[in-house]
Design a protein around this motif. Sequence first.
Motif, PDB file in Angstrom:
ATOM      1  N   CYS A  61       3.144   7.148 -10.767  1.00 38.95           N
ATOM      2  CA  CYS A  61       2.537   5.799 -10.736  1.00 38.95           C
ATOM      3  C   CYS A  61       3.637   4.813 -11.084  1.00 38.95           C
ATOM      4  O   CYS A  61       3.643   4.220 -12.171  1.00 38.95           O
ATOM      5  CB  CYS A  61       1.401   5.719 -11.744  1.00 38.95           C
ATOM      6  SG  CYS A  61       0.184   7.032 -11.547  1.00 38.95           S
ATOM      7  N   ILE A  62       4.610   4.704 -10.172  1.00 35.82           N
ATOM      8  CA  ILE A  62       5.826   3.951 -10.510  1.00 35.82           C
ATOM      9  C   ILE A  62       5.990   2.712  -9.643  1.00 35.82           C
ATOM     10  O   ILE A  62       7.080   2.170  -9.527  1.00 35.82           O
ATOM     11  CB  ILE A  62       7.077   4.856 -10.413  1.00 35.82           C
ATOM     12  CG1 ILE A  62       7.250   5.400  -8.986  1.00 35.82           C
ATOM     13  CG2 ILE A  62       6.982   6.016 -11.406  1.00 35.82           C
ATOM     14  CD1 ILE A  62       8.624   6.027  -8.747  1.00 35.82           C
ATOM     15  N   GLY A  63       4.909   2.267  -9.043  1.00 40.82           N
ATOM     16  CA  GLY A  63       4.985   1.020  -8.277  1.00 40.82           C
ATOM     17  C   GLY A  63       4.817   1.255  -6.781  1.00 40.82           C
ATOM     18  O   GLY A  63       4.750   2.398  -6.318  1.00 40.82           O
ATOM     19  N   TYR A  64       4.752   0.149  -6.053  1.00 41.06           N
ATOM     20  CA  TYR A  64       4.395   0.198  -4.633  1.00 41.06           C
ATOM     21  C   TYR A  64       5.361  -0.607  -3.782  1.00 41.06           C
ATOM     22  O   TYR A  64       6.095  -1.448  -4.286  1.00 41.06           O
ATOM     23  CB  TYR A  64       2.988  -0.384  -4.454  1.00 41.06           C
ATOM     24  CG  TYR A  64       1.915   0.357  -5.194  1.00 41.06           C
ATOM     25  CD1 TYR A  64       1.449   1.578  -4.722  1.00 41.06           C
ATOM     26  CD2 TYR A  64       1.354  -0.146  -6.372  1.00 41.06           C
ATOM     27  CE1 TYR A  64       0.451   2.271  -5.396  1.00 41.06           C
ATOM     28  CE2 TYR A  64       0.362   0.537  -7.051  1.00 41.06           C
ATOM     29  CZ  TYR A  64      -0.077   1.751  -6.549  1.00 41.06           C
ATOM     30  OH  TYR A  64      -1.063   2.442  -7.215  1.00 41.06           O
ATOM     31  N   ARG A  65       5.281  -0.364  -2.483  1.00 38.31           N
ATOM     32  CA  ARG A  65       6.046  -1.143  -1.504  1.00 38.31           C
ATOM     33  C   ARG A  65       5.105  -1.667  -0.425  1.00 38.31           C
ATOM     34  O   ARG A  65       4.086  -1.046  -0.126  1.00 38.31           O
ATOM     35  CB  ARG A  65       7.116  -0.270  -0.823  1.00 38.31           C
ATOM     36  CG  ARG A  65       8.236   0.172  -1.744  1.00 38.31           C
ATOM     37  CD  ARG A  65       9.092   1.242  -1.083  1.00 38.31           C
ATOM     38  NE  ARG A  65       9.823   0.766   0.077  1.00 38.31           N
ATOM     39  CZ  ARG A  65      10.976   0.125   0.034  1.00 38.31           C
ATOM     40  NH1 ARG A  65      11.536  -0.136  -1.128  1.00 38.31           N
ATOM     41  NH2 ARG A  65      11.579  -0.262   1.142  1.00 38.31           N
ATOM     42  N   PRO A 114       0.784  -1.242   0.000  1.00 34.07           N
ATOM     43  CA  PRO A 114       0.000   0.000   0.000  1.00 34.07           C
ATOM     44  C   PRO A 114       0.815   1.290   0.000  1.00 34.07           C
ATOM     45  O   PRO A 114       0.232   2.369  -0.002  1.00 34.07           O
ATOM     46  CB  PRO A 114      -0.798  -0.115   1.313  1.00 34.07           C
ATOM     47  CG  PRO A 114       0.036  -0.960   2.201  1.00 34.07           C
ATOM     48  CD  PRO A 114       0.872  -1.854   1.327  1.00 34.07           C
ATOM     49  N   ARG A 115       2.150   1.205  -0.018  1.00 36.87           N
ATOM     50  CA  ARG A 115       2.937   2.442   0.024  1.00 36.87           C
ATOM     51  C   ARG A 115       3.494   2.768  -1.344  1.00 36.87           C
ATOM     52  O   ARG A 115       3.909   1.871  -2.077  1.00 36.87           O
ATOM     53  CB  ARG A 115       4.126   2.284   0.958  1.00 36.87           C
ATOM     54  CG  ARG A 115       3.722   2.198   2.382  1.00 36.87           C
ATOM     55  CD  ARG A 115       4.932   2.399   3.251  1.00 36.87           C
ATOM     56  NE  ARG A 115       4.539   2.306   4.635  1.00 36.87           N
ATOM     57  CZ  ARG A 115       5.364   2.487   5.650  1.00 36.87           C
ATOM     58  NH1 ARG A 115       6.624   2.755   5.415  1.00 36.87           N
ATOM     59  NH2 ARG A 115       4.926   2.385   6.875  1.00 36.87           N
ATOM     60  N   ASP A 116       3.588   4.046  -1.646  1.00 36.56           N
ATOM     61  CA  ASP A 116       4.165   4.450  -2.926  1.00 36.56           C
ATOM     62  C   ASP A 116       5.665   4.244  -2.950  1.00 36.56           C
ATOM     63  O   ASP A 116       6.354   4.553  -1.981  1.00 36.56           O
ATOM     64  CB  ASP A 116       3.874   5.936  -3.163  1.00 36.56           C
ATOM     65  CG  ASP A 116       2.445   6.155  -3.580  1.00 36.56           C
ATOM     66  OD1 ASP A 116       2.030   5.493  -4.545  1.00 36.56           O
ATOM     67  OD2 ASP A 116       1.733   6.947  -2.945  1.00 36.56           O
ATOM     68  N   ARG A 117       6.147   3.746  -4.073  1.00 40.49           N
ATOM     69  CA  ARG A 117       7.604   3.770  -4.275  1.00 40.49           C
ATOM     70  C   ARG A 117       7.993   5.231  -4.433  1.00 40.49           C
ATOM     71  O   ARG A 117       7.390   5.941  -5.241  1.00 40.49           O
ATOM     72  CB  ARG A 117       7.957   3.031  -5.563  1.00 40.49           C
ATOM     73  CG  ARG A 117       8.560   1.667  -5.306  1.00 40.49           C
ATOM     74  CD  ARG A 117       8.923   0.991  -6.596  1.00 40.49           C
ATOM     75  NE  ARG A 117      10.134   1.555  -7.185  1.00 40.49           N
ATOM     76  CZ  ARG A 117      10.562   1.259  -8.400  1.00 40.49           C
ATOM     77  NH1 ARG A 117       9.878   0.423  -9.150  1.00 40.49           N
ATOM     78  NH2 ARG A 117      11.656   1.771  -8.872  1.00 40.49           N
ATOM     79  N   PRO A 118       8.970   5.688  -3.672  1.00 43.32           N
ATOM     80  CA  PRO A 118       9.279   7.127  -3.780  1.00 43.32           C
ATOM     81  C   PRO A 118       9.936   7.462  -5.107  1.00 43.32           C
ATOM     82  O   PRO A 118      10.688   6.663  -5.665  1.00 43.32           O
ATOM     83  CB  PRO A 118      10.242   7.362  -2.612  1.00 43.32           C
ATOM     84  CG  PRO A 118      10.751   6.018  -2.213  1.00 43.32           C
ATOM     85  CD  PRO A 118       9.788   4.979  -2.684  1.00 43.32           C
ATOM     86  N   GLY A 174       4.974   7.234 -15.348  1.00 44.41           N
ATOM     87  CA  GLY A 174       4.845   5.778 -15.425  1.00 44.41           C
ATOM     88  C   GLY A 174       3.965   5.383 -16.587  1.00 44.41           C
ATOM     89  O   GLY A 174       3.093   6.159 -17.011  1.00 44.41           O
ATOM     90  N   MET A 175       4.206   4.195 -17.129  1.00 44.72           N
ATOM     91  CA  MET A 175       3.405   3.728 -18.261  1.00 44.72           C
ATOM     92  C   MET A 175       2.822   2.359 -17.960  1.00 44.72           C
ATOM     93  O   MET A 175       2.879   1.433 -18.769  1.00 44.72           O
ATOM     94  CB  MET A 175       4.245   3.716 -19.533  1.00 44.72           C
ATOM     95  CG  MET A 175       4.568   5.120 -20.013  1.00 44.72           C
ATOM     96  SD  MET A 175       4.083   5.367 -21.714  1.00 44.72           S
ATOM     97  CE  MET A 175       4.503   7.083 -21.964  1.00 44.72           C
TER      98      MET A 175
END
Length: 438
Positions: A311-315, A101-105, A148-149
């Motif tokens: 929108c580059i992924g999550y942690r 649920p966390r954004d990749r910074p 992000g794509m």
Amino acid sequence: MRHIAIIGSGPAGYYTAEAAQKTFGDDVRIDVFDRLPVPYGLIRTGVAPDHQSIKAVSKRYEKVALSENVRFVGNVAIGEDVSIPELRGLYDAVILATGAPRDRPLGIPGDDLGNVFGSAAFVGWYNGHPQFAGLDPDLSGKTAVVIGMGNVALDVARILAKTRGELAGSDIVTHALHALDNSKLERIVLLGRRGPHQIMMTPKELGELGELARAAPHVAQTDLPPPEDDAILEPGLRKSVSHLRAFAATPEHIRAEKPVEVEFVFLSAPRALLGTGKVEAIEIEKTRLVHGQAEGTGAIERLRADLVVSCIGYRTSPIPDVPFDERAGRFANDDGRILTGLYCVGWARRGPSGTIGTNRPDGYAVVEHVAEDIEQGMLGRAVKQGGEGFDRLAAERHLRVVTFRDWKKIEEAEERAARDGAPREKFVDVEAMIRAGD
Ligand code: NAP
């Protein structure tokens, strides 16, 4: 009797519960925990509000949730209200299905400027996640840059581009609908650090961008590789690229009929966000592909950006007493095994990839590990207290546990409050949810 605690009530959690039921039958009791008073995790707060057909999978989870040996234990934060060692003392197996649920910074200068958000926060805002409902993005500027794509970037761009009419049958929360109604955005840039052949967007989702009422996708013909190069792509990606080709082939006068442009900018890596207080521009470095990876060319450009959503992924969120792989951003695990009797599944195991359905085989695989470990005597004899022990602990600590029956009352209240044509109006506040469930 064996007792299993599943932490997280999203797709990974409920597919795991389903697998445990199938595997152990009447010999198991399963508690599915969630920190929120409401179930379904990503289905409720991640899946786009205009993708109701995807959200319908929750009916399948409800079937599992309503069976006799499964309980929903909402409003309990594992690692805060109850610790992992405590749960491991109570249950034979504890399975973490907490997602990512966390954004990749972004990790570039200026990423702390105002009106710069990660997708977890931004998607959470329009989907009514209590943590992000108050985000209040400023949509009064003309240009949004979505970094992000992947499919999440597509979701964000599409929601920003849609009209109120197009969102009518969705369960977007009213605060977001009002904000979008007053949006002044005219240009939504989708920024990719690699090229058209490296997009992570799936064909169905990308195709939707070509069917919007007031927005048209713009792809420069000159950005596309020669058509014959598509032959080597796997079929799904080839289909996505064929959408890009169709967008590029649309005559300018047709595209110009729509007032909002969704522009694809390829081979551009974000390097800095600029502005005073609030973001005003993004600095990008043009890239070239070297063995499929983006390498900077040294050419720097600036794009206007009044709103930035990365929108580059999550942690995964770490939990005390659970080994964590910082580099990968998920629990340290060996194919789902973390420690004796402690497992992880779904995004918490493998990272944020795949579709919702990918979590089904994942759930079955982790339960197979539990069964093997029981068989080999690694989980000891069947003497754990399970849910009864948890209930005693919860009473001692005065935890306000929300049951599935309470959730059904919350759900009914949300359905009653729905706008015309919408399936529900979500509560965006934990206290309001709990009151509705009382
Ligand atoms: P994703 O598919 O992994 O896409 C992430 C994008 O971010 C990629 O284009 C990646 O580029 C880019 N990126 C990563 N780090 C970057 C950086 N530092 N600077 C610039 N760009 C960067 O992830 P996602 O979109 O978050 O989706 C997560 C998963 O959920 C995916 O499996 C997705 O298919 C799924 N999902 C599905 C749906 C649906 O089916 N409707 C909807 C939403 C999400 P590189 O490729 O160059 O790394």
